[in-house]
Design a protein around this motif. Structure first.
Motif, PDB file in Angstrom:
ATOM      1  N   GLY A  91     -15.205  -5.908  51.847  1.00 55.35           N
ATOM      2  CA  GLY A  91     -13.876  -6.200  52.201  1.00 55.35           C
ATOM      3  C   GLY A  91     -13.412  -7.390  52.956  1.00 55.35           C
ATOM      4  O   GLY A  91     -12.137  -7.634  52.279  1.00 55.35           O
ATOM      5  N   GLY A  92     -14.111  -8.059  53.434  1.00 58.58           N
ATOM      6  CA  GLY A  92     -13.583  -9.308  54.115  1.00 58.58           C
ATOM      7  C   GLY A  92     -13.408 -10.394  52.946  1.00 58.58           C
ATOM      8  O   GLY A  92     -12.506 -11.016  52.703  1.00 58.58           O
ATOM      9  N   LEU A  93     -14.439 -10.284  51.845  1.00 62.87           N
ATOM     10  CA  LEU A  93     -14.154 -11.245  50.471  1.00 62.87           C
ATOM     11  C   LEU A  93     -13.089 -10.938  49.715  1.00 62.87           C
ATOM     12  O   LEU A  93     -12.586 -11.841  49.270  1.00 62.87           O
ATOM     13  N   VAL A  94     -12.859  -9.734  49.619  1.00 61.63           N
ATOM     14  CA  VAL A  94     -11.623  -9.244  48.859  1.00 61.63           C
ATOM     15  C   VAL A  94     -10.392  -9.775  49.521  1.00 61.63           C
ATOM     16  O   VAL A  94      -9.555 -10.438  48.661  1.00 61.63           O
ATOM     17  N   VAL A  95     -10.214  -9.967  50.972  1.00 61.85           N
ATOM     18  CA  VAL A  95      -9.228 -10.333  51.658  1.00 61.85           C
ATOM     19  C   VAL A  95      -8.846 -11.971  51.444  1.00 61.85           C
ATOM     20  O   VAL A  95      -8.158 -12.360  51.046  1.00 61.85           O
ATOM     21  N   VAL A  96     -10.014 -12.691  51.430  1.00 53.45           N
ATOM     22  CA  VAL A  96     -10.327 -13.893  51.119  1.00 53.45           C
ATOM     23  C   VAL A  96      -9.889 -14.266  49.700  1.00 53.45           C
ATOM     24  O   VAL A  96      -9.070 -15.126  49.434  1.00 53.45           O
ATOM     25  N   VAL A  97     -10.628 -13.714  48.864  1.00 53.11           N
ATOM     26  CA  VAL A  97     -10.244 -13.983  47.340  1.00 53.11           C
ATOM     27  C   VAL A  97      -8.477 -13.752  47.295  1.00 53.11           C
ATOM     28  O   VAL A  97      -7.977 -14.510  46.388  1.00 53.11           O
ATOM     29  N   GLY A  98      -8.218 -12.724  47.626  1.00 56.23           N
ATOM     30  CA  GLY A  98      -6.552 -12.207  47.672  1.00 56.23           C
ATOM     31  C   GLY A  98      -5.922 -13.400  48.004  1.00 56.23           C
ATOM     32  O   GLY A  98      -4.661 -13.716  47.613  1.00 56.23           O
ATOM     33  N   ALA A  99      -6.288 -14.007  49.260  1.00 57.13           N
ATOM     34  CA  ALA A  99      -5.278 -14.769  49.894  1.00 57.13           C
ATOM     35  C   ALA A  99      -5.496 -16.327  49.244  1.00 57.13           C
ATOM     36  O   ALA A  99      -4.390 -16.657  49.110  1.00 57.13           O
ATOM     37  N   ALA A 139      -3.212 -15.676  46.203  1.00 51.56           N
ATOM     38  CA  ALA A 139      -1.730 -15.763  46.587  1.00 51.56           C
ATOM     39  C   ALA A 139      -1.108 -17.130  46.923  1.00 51.56           C
ATOM     40  O   ALA A 139       0.139 -17.395  47.292  1.00 51.56           O
ATOM     41  N   SER A 140      -2.016 -17.861  47.916  1.00 49.51           N
ATOM     42  CA  SER A 140      -1.484 -18.960  48.565  1.00 49.51           C
ATOM     43  C   SER A 140      -2.121 -20.334  47.997  1.00 49.51           C
ATOM     44  O   SER A 140      -3.303 -20.465  48.022  1.00 49.51           O
ATOM     45  N   ASP A 141      -1.179 -21.118  47.545  1.00 53.11           N
ATOM     46  CA  ASP A 141      -1.545 -22.411  47.005  1.00 53.11           C
ATOM     47  C   ASP A 141      -2.011 -23.543  48.050  1.00 53.11           C
ATOM     48  O   ASP A 141      -2.982 -24.216  48.095  1.00 53.11           O
ATOM     49  N   ALA A 142      -1.281 -23.057  49.414  1.00 54.82           N
ATOM     50  CA  ALA A 142      -1.574 -24.014  50.438  1.00 54.82           C
ATOM     51  C   ALA A 142      -2.878 -24.006  51.071  1.00 54.82           C
ATOM     52  O   ALA A 142      -3.564 -24.934  51.231  1.00 54.82           O
ATOM     53  N   LEU A 143      -3.221 -22.354  51.077  1.00 51.92           N
ATOM     54  CA  LEU A 143      -4.605 -22.244  51.698  1.00 51.92           C
ATOM     55  C   LEU A 143      -5.572 -22.845  50.657  1.00 51.92           C
ATOM     56  O   LEU A 143      -6.766 -23.251  51.202  1.00 51.92           O
ATOM     57  N   THR A 144      -5.354 -22.671  49.574  1.00 58.00           N
ATOM     58  CA  THR A 144      -6.394 -22.998  48.532  1.00 58.00           C
ATOM     59  C   THR A 144      -6.684 -24.452  48.640  1.00 58.00           C
ATOM     60  O   THR A 144      -7.754 -25.053  48.677  1.00 58.00           O
ATOM     61  N   ARG A 145      -5.549 -25.340  48.775  1.00 60.04           N
ATOM     62  CA  ARG A 145      -5.490 -26.807  49.123  1.00 60.04           C
ATOM     63  C   ARG A 145      -6.637 -27.026  50.099  1.00 60.04           C
ATOM     64  O   ARG A 145      -7.111 -27.933  50.319  1.00 60.04           O
ATOM     65  N   GLN A 146      -6.276 -26.423  51.488  1.00 60.30           N
ATOM     66  CA  GLN A 146      -6.728 -26.698  52.451  1.00 60.30           C
ATOM     67  C   GLN A 146      -8.494 -26.338  52.207  1.00 60.30           C
ATOM     68  O   GLN A 146      -9.468 -27.005  52.833  1.00 60.30           O
TER      69      GLN A 146
END
Length: 367
Positions: free
Chosen positions: A183-191, A194-201
């Motif tokens: 479940g935690g990994l689903v949330v992380v992958v989904g985030a 959804a978020s380019d800024a989070l991926t850049r970080q």
């Protein structure tokens, strides 16, 4: 027409290419064959011991399955592959269902033969798709999206199934941890999708770690992660329905196949135990260090189903049937499919060359 190379000026010699050190063929065979051999040995030695049953009883159940049941199980396996092509065609616009089946079977064949064969399966799919005229960008986007959707589906199924099992009151050691991590990994992958800024970080952190650990300069891993996210997100926005429907159908048919394999083997596993086993099986296929997860998947699935109340002989026989269909059967079928594709494609590609040679010969004789 080829042209002879111009002679080098006096005193100049062609550049010497340093020899490339390659491992001996025997080492390559050992490196690829050893994990598979270990997986087979683990199943042969540990599966009956975990269930407390002899192999003779298990094989008696497997060989006693009626022929009509075997045909029905194979057809259900084929239906699952057909459902999966819906996801594959959504991930690569212009891909037909027949060609999607080719990519699915040939990729599975390579991945199931080699340890950590996912990369080799991707290379095989890339070769096939490029022969059909798809660009490198098309293949890269297809690879990213299908893998992301596959991982998300497996993690989501594991999380939901684990939650259902815990709410039903079936206590299985470690299942809560499996569900929580999934479940935690689903949330992380989904985030990240959804978020380019989070991926850049995340990309910045990965680049820093790479420079620190590998002493490399410049963005490498982080840039790849960022490109992957943008490709997957763009495709998901446009074609999320086909991706999701295909993966949902494929996963549901796999669960039904497992249930029927256990049923025909007389395992008597309750629904809650089936959900627990399927959750563990989905996670173990992600963490496969052997070809197709051979060994860990069978042992993990057997352990959970027996602990959930299944009849030991029926459980081992049912798991063996399920893996024969979802793993072993894909090797000869995928290999034959790849050989057939290569033969027909080779003939078509060779025809223009033969025609050109014949035309050239005719022109030469008329002069």
């Amino acid at each position: 027409m080829t042209h002879p190379a111009a002679p080098l000026p006096t005193g100049r010699q062609p550049a010497q290419v340093p020899p490339v050190d390659r491992p001996p063929a025997g080492w390559a065979l050992l490196r690829h064959g050893l994990p598979a051999a270990l997986g087979i040995a683990a199943v042969a030695l540990l599966a009956p011991r975990l269930a407390g049953v002899p192999w003779a009883s298990v094989l008696g159940v497997v060989t006693g399955v009626p022929a009509l049941w075997l045909v029905a199980l194979v057809l259900l396996w084929a239906a699952g592959l057909a459902a999966h092509t819906v996801t594959l065609t959504a991930a690569m616009p212009g891909l037909t269902h027949r060609r999607a089946a080719t990519l699915s079977l040939t990729g599975s064949f390579v991945a199931n033969v080699l340890p950590l064969g996912g990369a080799a399966g991707v290379a095989a799919n890339s070769m096939v798709a490029r022969r059909w005229g798809f660009s490198g960008h098309d293949v890269a986007a297809y690879t990213v999206v299908t893998n992301v959707w596959d991982v998300l589906a497996k993690l989501l199924v594991a999380a939901v199934a684990a939650l259902y099992v815990l709410q039903a009151g079936l206590a299985l050691p470690g299942l809560g941890l499996v569900g929580g991590v999934a479940g935690g990994l689903v949330v992380v992958v989904g985030a990240l999708l959804a978020s380019d800024a989070l991926t850049r970080q995340l990309a910045t952190v990965l680049d820093a770690a790479e420079r620190l650990l590998l002493r490399r300069s410049g963005p490498r891993v982080g840039a790849a992660v960022l490109r992957t996210r943008r490709t997957a997100a763009a495709t998901a926005r446009r074609r999320w329905a086909g991706l999701s429907v295909g993966m949902l159908g494929y996963t549901a048919l796999l669960a039904l196949l497992l249930a029927l394999c256990l049923h025909v083997a007389g395992a008597g596993v309750p629904l809650v135990g089936l959900a627990a086993g399927f959750a563990v099986e989905r996670v173990l296929t992600l963490a496969a260090l052997t070809p197709g997860g051979l060994g860990p998947v069978e042992l993990g699935l057997t352990t959970v189903l027996v602990a959930a109340g299944g009849a030991p002989v029926g459980v081992v026989a049912g798991v063996l049937l399920y893996r024969l269909l979802t793993f072993a059967l894909e090797i000869p079928v995928g290999g034959a499919w790849l050989a057939g594709w290569w033969w027909t494609t080779g003939r078509r590609s060779a025809a223009p060359a033969r025609d050109g040679l014949a035309l050239a010969a005719g022109e030469g004789s008329s002069r």
